[in-house]
Write an enzyme that holds these catalytic residues in place. Sequence first.
Site: not given
Length: 325
Positions: A67-68, A271, A142, A65, A212, A63
């Site tokens: 941090d990914h 995570h 999510h 976001h 997530d 996805h």
Amino acid sequence: MLDLTFLGTSSGVPTLYRNVSALAVKDSHSKDWVLIDAGEGTQHRIQQAKLSLQQLQVICITHVHGDHCYGLIGLLASAGMSGRRQALTLIAPIEIQTWLEATMRLTDLYLPYPIEFIDVCTLADGHAVNSRLHIQPHELHHRVPSYAFSISATQHHSKLNTAALTQIGLPAGKLWGQLQHGQAVEWQGQTLDPKDFVQLSSQTVRVLVAGDNDQPQLLASACIDAALLVHESTYDQLSLDKVGPTPMHSSAQIVAQFAQQQHMPHLILTHFSPRHHNTEGMQRLADEVRQHYQGSFYLADDFDQYHLDAEGMLTQVFSRMLTEG
């Protein structure tokens, strides 16, 4: 069959002991590997883990976001600067393609190899990495569209019917080898078809890696016949109750209960919120899993390595135990 190396196990932000999300999944019988997520700093983790960007076949982004995915563009640039010329497949939400193209234009980034982009929501039949590896996405729940990826490894076997060959008088040696490799051979005026003397079989193992997700039950059908579930466990249940539903993450309890219901043989949690990056916090997560799940499980650390064999047995082969004291 499959080797897993965790390159980042923190949620949201990196800490001294954990980088943000990234996981390498490698075919044990070749140098080919797949990267799932590429948080900021992933290329450094790849170097430290001694993985080759030249052998990287596919990058899957669960996805959008940061941090990914914030480490994606630097990783792609470094691959080009280190001599990569082979095409690289990128499976991700369409917004990742838009971001990549804008960044390349605005920062004068040139990649000396093609990116074969696949919009993850169009990949109903999955993607064949090679003759052994296959990737299949699964929708999650999510704050933004998020996906899990099944990675299947198939090992093919051929068994020669030596009794039948002995019965017709074909001596052991080169001709036997040719038959086992699918080649017809001539013997005493007749053509021997390998289909008549070779039994083919295969074994497949599958790991399911989730992005997530606050509803693990969405993966119920995807878990059928999977040997291993890798799932986020951002919080313990007490912390999740305090935070509330807005972040749309899972707790160790929620994932453990789901894995138990699905009779998952193996579970790896990752995570983790920085609030759990200490011995006490990780112990609370482990205790929560033990209370609700009877299978084998691990709480992943950065650089942890696991091997999933042809029988679906999971072994931890390396752990740096980076948790703070």
